[in-house]
Design an enzyme around this catalytic site. Structure first.
Site, PDB file in Angstrom:
ATOM      1  N   ASP A  80       3.491  -7.795  10.125  1.00  0.00           N
ATOM      2  CA  ASP A  80       4.454  -7.590  11.218  1.00  0.00           C
ATOM      3  C   ASP A  80       4.258  -8.639  12.311  1.00  0.00           C
ATOM      4  O   ASP A  80       5.233  -9.165  12.863  1.00  0.00           O
ATOM      5  CB  ASP A  80       4.272  -6.202  11.830  1.00  0.00           C
ATOM      6  CG  ASP A  80       4.931  -5.114  10.995  1.00  0.00           C
ATOM      7  OD1 ASP A  80       5.761  -5.454  10.115  1.00  0.00           O
ATOM      8  OD2 ASP A  80       4.614  -3.938  11.207  1.00  0.00           O
ATOM      9  N   ARG A 117       0.856  -1.193   0.000  1.00  0.00           N
ATOM     10  CA  ARG A 117       0.000   0.000   0.000  1.00  0.00           C
ATOM     11  C   ARG A 117       0.882   1.229   0.000  1.00  0.00           C
ATOM     12  O   ARG A 117       1.741   1.370   0.869  1.00  0.00           O
ATOM     13  CB  ARG A 117      -0.877   0.028   1.258  1.00  0.00           C
ATOM     14  CG  ARG A 117      -2.041  -0.887   1.189  1.00  0.00           C
ATOM     15  CD  ARG A 117      -3.092  -0.534   2.209  1.00  0.00           C
ATOM     16  NE  ARG A 117      -2.609  -0.575   3.587  1.00  0.00           N
ATOM     17  CZ  ARG A 117      -3.391  -0.378   4.637  1.00  0.00           C
ATOM     18  NH1 ARG A 117      -4.661  -0.131   4.470  1.00  0.00           N
ATOM     19  NH2 ARG A 117      -2.919  -0.432   5.860  1.00  0.00           N
ATOM     20  N   THR A 153      -1.166   7.394  -0.224  1.00  0.00           N
ATOM     21  CA  THR A 153      -2.473   7.278  -0.889  1.00  0.00           C
ATOM     22  C   THR A 153      -3.236   6.016  -0.472  1.00  0.00           C
ATOM     23  O   THR A 153      -4.432   5.913  -0.719  1.00  0.00           O
ATOM     24  CB  THR A 153      -2.293   7.208  -2.417  1.00  0.00           C
ATOM     25  OG1 THR A 153      -1.545   6.022  -2.721  1.00  0.00           O
ATOM     26  CG2 THR A 153      -1.555   8.422  -2.945  1.00  0.00           C
ATOM     27  N   ASP A 213      -0.874  -4.876  12.463  1.00  0.00           N
ATOM     28  CA  ASP A 213      -0.352  -5.203  11.136  1.00  0.00           C
ATOM     29  C   ASP A 213      -0.103  -6.709  11.062  1.00  0.00           C
ATOM     30  O   ASP A 213       0.792  -7.235  11.737  1.00  0.00           O
ATOM     31  CB  ASP A 213       0.948  -4.424  10.885  1.00  0.00           C
ATOM     32  CG  ASP A 213       1.451  -4.613   9.470  1.00  0.00           C
ATOM     33  OD1 ASP A 213       1.687  -5.776   9.066  1.00  0.00           O
ATOM     34  OD2 ASP A 213       1.601  -3.617   8.750  1.00  0.00           O
TER      35      ASP A 213
HETATM   36  N1  URA Z   1      -3.415  -4.583   7.065  1.00  0.00           N
HETATM   37  C1  URA Z   1      -3.127  -5.056   8.291  1.00  0.00           C
HETATM   38  O1  URA Z   1      -2.217  -5.852   8.463  1.00  0.00           O
HETATM   39  N2  URA Z   1      -3.890  -4.629   9.330  1.00  0.00           N
HETATM   40  C2  URA Z   1      -4.902  -3.771   9.183  1.00  0.00           C
HETATM   41  O2  URA Z   1      -5.552  -3.428  10.161  1.00  0.00           O
HETATM   42  C3  URA Z   1      -5.170  -3.288   7.892  1.00  0.00           C
HETATM   43  C4  URA Z   1      -4.420  -3.706   6.854  1.00  0.00           C
END
Ligand code: URA
Length: 209
Positions: free
Chosen positions: A203, A104, A108, A200
């Site tokens: 992560d 991503r 944006t 995330d």
């Molecule tokens: N990607 C993720 O890993 N967590 C989110 O909350 C949104 C996108």
């Protein structure tokens, strides 16, 4: 929302709750994602075609049912989708797997494709897109476009958690795609993270936070 299945089985909900906890460690998170994926897939293949076969048990002749469709294909959206692949392959060890790399854009939030490697001849096979977090829906929608361009006709999306915004985006751009989820959460925050979500997913799977 007939194309959205929220798997509210107690095992799925229990495991998802453990995933959400901030104190859950990487090695635990990985196992949980693997297990939840298998349980979502269990539901998502409920309509798979089977055929009756003759067999012999230690006691004598009998009949059984076997899956008669071609092996499914699992396509992971990199990087977090990788965490779902082992759970899917546990149920279908003979399946093939593909990868679509998207990130991503920081400002944006628009998905940018940097990698795509799909198995050949996947037009007629069931294809399961593995994307743990359906946030804006941008990445999943882009990945579905990639699959459709490759000729794939039967696509299902498996995600652990969705935001309402992500579901809406997929329903609008790809009304033919059925979505299997463990939870629909409240909303997206200003960084397009799902609230409360689990943080995330990449992560947490790979210990890169
Ligand atoms: N990607 C993720 O890993 N967590 C989110 O909350 C949104 C996108």
């Amino acid at each position: 929302m007939e194309n959205v299945v929220v798997v509210d089985h107690p095992l799925v909900q229990h495991k998802l709750t453990q995933c959400r906890r901030v104190e859950t460690e990487t090695w635990q998170f990985r196992d949980l994602v693997e297990e939840i994926t298998a349980l979502l897939l269990y539901e998502a293949v409920r309509d798979i075609t089977t055929a009756e076969i003759d067999l012999v048990t230690p006691v004598g002749p009998g009949k059984g049912r076997v899956i008669s469709e071609a092996a499914p294909v699992f396509v992971a959206v990199l990087r977090a989708g990788l965490g779902m692949v082992p759970g899917a392959l546990r149920l279908f060890p003979y399946a093939r797997a593909g990868h679509i790399g998207l990130y991503r854009d920081h400002d944006t939030h628009v998905p940018v494709e940097y990698y795509c490697n799909l198995p050949p001849a996947i037009n007629d096979v069931d294809c399961f897109l593995l994307e743990p977090m359906l946030a804006t829906g941008g990445s999943a929608s882009h990945a579905i476009n990639v699959l459709k361009k490759a000729g794939v006709q039967k696509i299902k999306l498996l995600s652990l958690i969705a935001a309402p915004e992500g579901i809406k985006a997929i329903m609008q751009s790809h009304p033919d795609v059925k979505i299997y989820l463990a939870s629909v959460d409240e909303k997206l925050n200003e960084n397009a993270y799902i609230v409360p979500g689990l943080g995330d997913a990449g992560d947490r799977l790979f210990g890169t936070a």
